[in-house]
Design a protein around this motif. Structure first.
Motif, mmCIF file in Angstrom:
data_model
loop_
_atom_site.group_PDB
_atom_site.id
_atom_site.type_symbol
_atom_site.label_atom_id
_atom_site.label_comp_id
_atom_site.label_asym_id
_atom_site.label_seq_id
_atom_site.Cartn_x
_atom_site.Cartn_y
_atom_site.Cartn_z
ATOM 1 N N VAL A 127 0.787 -1.369 -0.027
ATOM 2 C CA VAL A 127 0.012 -0.183 0.122
ATOM 3 C C VAL A 127 0.692 1.409 0.125
ATOM 4 N N ARG A 128 0.729 1.985 -0.901
ATOM 5 C CA ARG A 128 1.214 3.324 -1.171
ATOM 6 C C ARG A 128 0.740 4.429 -0.535
ATOM 7 N N GLY A 129 1.552 5.432 0.105
ATOM 8 C CA GLY A 129 0.792 6.600 0.675
ATOM 9 C C GLY A 129 0.402 7.490 -0.318
ATOM 10 N N VAL A 130 -0.542 8.108 -0.532
ATOM 11 C CA VAL A 130 -1.113 9.110 -1.349
ATOM 12 C C VAL A 130 -1.079 10.452 -0.815
ATOM 13 N N GLY A 131 -0.694 11.472 -1.554
ATOM 14 C CA GLY A 131 -0.845 12.839 -1.256
ATOM 15 C C GLY A 131 -0.034 13.063 0.055
ATOM 16 N N GLY A 132 1.280 12.507 0.145
ATOM 17 C CA GLY A 132 1.850 12.683 1.310
ATOM 18 C C GLY A 132 1.754 11.965 2.429
ATOM 19 N N ALA A 133 0.744 11.086 2.339
ATOM 20 C CA ALA A 133 0.467 10.115 3.625
ATOM 21 C C ALA A 133 1.670 8.947 3.535
ATOM 22 N N PRO A 134 2.065 8.483 4.738
ATOM 23 C CA PRO A 134 3.060 7.458 4.575
ATOM 24 C C PRO A 134 2.469 6.241 3.938
ATOM 25 N N ASP A 135 3.507 5.257 3.398
ATOM 26 C CA ASP A 135 3.189 4.057 2.955
ATOM 27 C C ASP A 135 2.713 3.075 4.042
ATOM 28 N N GLY A 136 1.992 2.252 3.425
ATOM 29 C CA GLY A 136 1.170 1.280 4.595
ATOM 30 C C GLY A 136 2.488 0.586 5.323
#
Ligand SMILES: Cc1cc2nc3c(=O)[nH]c(=O)nc-3n(C[C@H](O)[C@H](O)[C@H](O)COP(=O)(O)OP(=O)(O)OC[C@H]3O[C@@H](n4cnc5c(N)ncnc54)[C@H](O)[C@@H]3O)c2cc1C
Length: 341
Positions: free
Chosen positions: A158-167
């Motif tokens: 799971v990749r982080g979107v919009g600056g959120a961290p990756d899973g």
């Protein structure tokens, strides 16, 4: 249910939660702790509105629900042969397969003893110790049918979107779950399981939602190879279509199985058995037996659109079963839940 006897039955919701709790190793003596802090939080947020009578009513509801969950969870632990004090079993990664650039499968076998039996469609939780010192469990569907000696999970980073961290867990497993690694795995849990009938089946998935569908097809190809099965899958591209080669082999080996795929990119050049269609899944021109049982798995907006299309085609709501890869915001009312993303 407590105030309206005509409200939808709460039993299925309660049982689904109990399965999740058992996969996480929740224990009966944790209920008073949660209850205590929940009551404190209700008082903290609502202040003087929480009169002694209201507090007592909340407490009663909590324990009505809690006692049902404790009983259901005790049953599931007993059926799974699990001591709730030791819910994690050691499994070794015996093989790892890269399914696509972001998706990998792990073949897991218990370090000691036999692989537990599971129902097709169930999941396990895998708990990992992260570099931060935190321990984090996550559920992963068993993407194989019952094999006896091992089970397969198929995981998307799971990749982080919009600056959120990756899973955290999917990427930790992606980096560390190599052959030989030992993982903490729960007993198999989950109530979305393959029925025992021989009626027509429709299997609908998008993206990593393919995992329970792949398990069902593997099981059917062995136990009911002549059952009528229609498989509909949507993905970003053929390259990202996890477990495709297995599904293709199994579909070819079955007497009455057909698959149709939709790809957002490269549909025209995808080497599928039946020509793939471009764009999002659209079932409007697809024939579906009206007495089919449907299993579906994918993002909530996808499942909501698919459910509507199936209802329009005359499939009754009771025949549509689904798994959500997150909190089940659909459980009580699939028509009104907000998207989980
Ligand atoms: C029954 C069930 C079966 C499942 N089966 C599968 C399966 O077969 N295969 C599979 O791949 N997955 C499956 N899942 C999903 C899986 O359990 C995990 O949820 C998934 O791998 C993500 O976990 P993670 O630890 O990598 O991500 P997490 O660390 O939990 O992050 C989740 C999301 O939150 C975002 N996020 C984190 N922190 C922040 C922040 N501070 N601000 C904003 N956003 C943030 C992340 O970017 C990410 O998008 C299943 C789930 C369930 C419930």
């Amino acid at each position: 249910n407590l105030i309206d006897p005509n409200a939808p039955d709460f039993g299925p919701v309660m049982r689904r939660i109990a399965h999740k709790h058992v996969s996480l190793g929740i224990k009966s003596y944790e209920y008073p702790i949660v209850g205590h802090h929940l009551m404190w939080a209700i008082g903290d947020v609502l202040g003087e509105a929480v009169t002694p009578e209201i507090a007592a009513a909340w407490d009663e509801v909590y324990w009505l629900f809690g006692c049902q969950l404790i009983a259901e969870e005790a049953k599931l632990y007993a059926l799974g042969g699990t001591d709730p004090e030791r819910p994690w079993r050691k499994y070794r990664v015996v093989e790892r397969l890269d399914e696509s650039p972001e998706i990998f499968s792990l073949i897991l076998a218990p370090v000691e003893g036999k692989t537990p039996e599971h129902h097709t469609g169930q999941y396990v939780a895998i708990a990992v110790d992260l570099p931060s010192g935190e321990r984090q469990p996550r559920q992963y569907t068993i993407s194989s049918g019952p094999r006896g000696d091992s089970l397969r999970v198929t995981i998307k980073r799971v990749r982080g979107v919009g600056g959120a961290p990756d899973g955290q867990v999917s990427n930790w497993l992606g980096d560390n779950a190599k052959p030989g690694a030992v993982l903490d795995v729960s007993q198999p849990c989950g109530d979305l399981i393959l029925d025992e009938s021989d009626g027509p089946l429709v299997l609908v998935s998008a993206g990593i939602g393919i995992t329970p569908i792949a398990a069902i097809v593997e099981d059917l190809s062995r136990r009911q190879p002549d059952r009528q099965v229609r498989i509909f899958h949507a993905d970003t591209s053929h390259r990202n279509h996890a477990l495709y080669a297995h599904l293709r082999r199994q579909v070819l080996a079955m007497g009455d199985a057909k698959a149709q795929n939709w790809y957002e990119e490269d549909a025209e050049s995808a080497p599928t058995l039946h020509p793939a269609l471009p764009g999002y899944m659209d079932l409007s021109d697809i024939q579906i037996p009206s007495d089919a049982t449907v299993f579906m798995c994918g993002p909530l907006p996808f499942m909501r659109a698919t459910r509507r299309a199936l209802l329009d085609k005359g499939i009754s709501a009771e025949r549509i079963h689904y798994e959500v890869f997150g909190p089940d915001l659909w459980a009580q009312n699939p028509d009104s839940a907000e998207d989980a993303g």
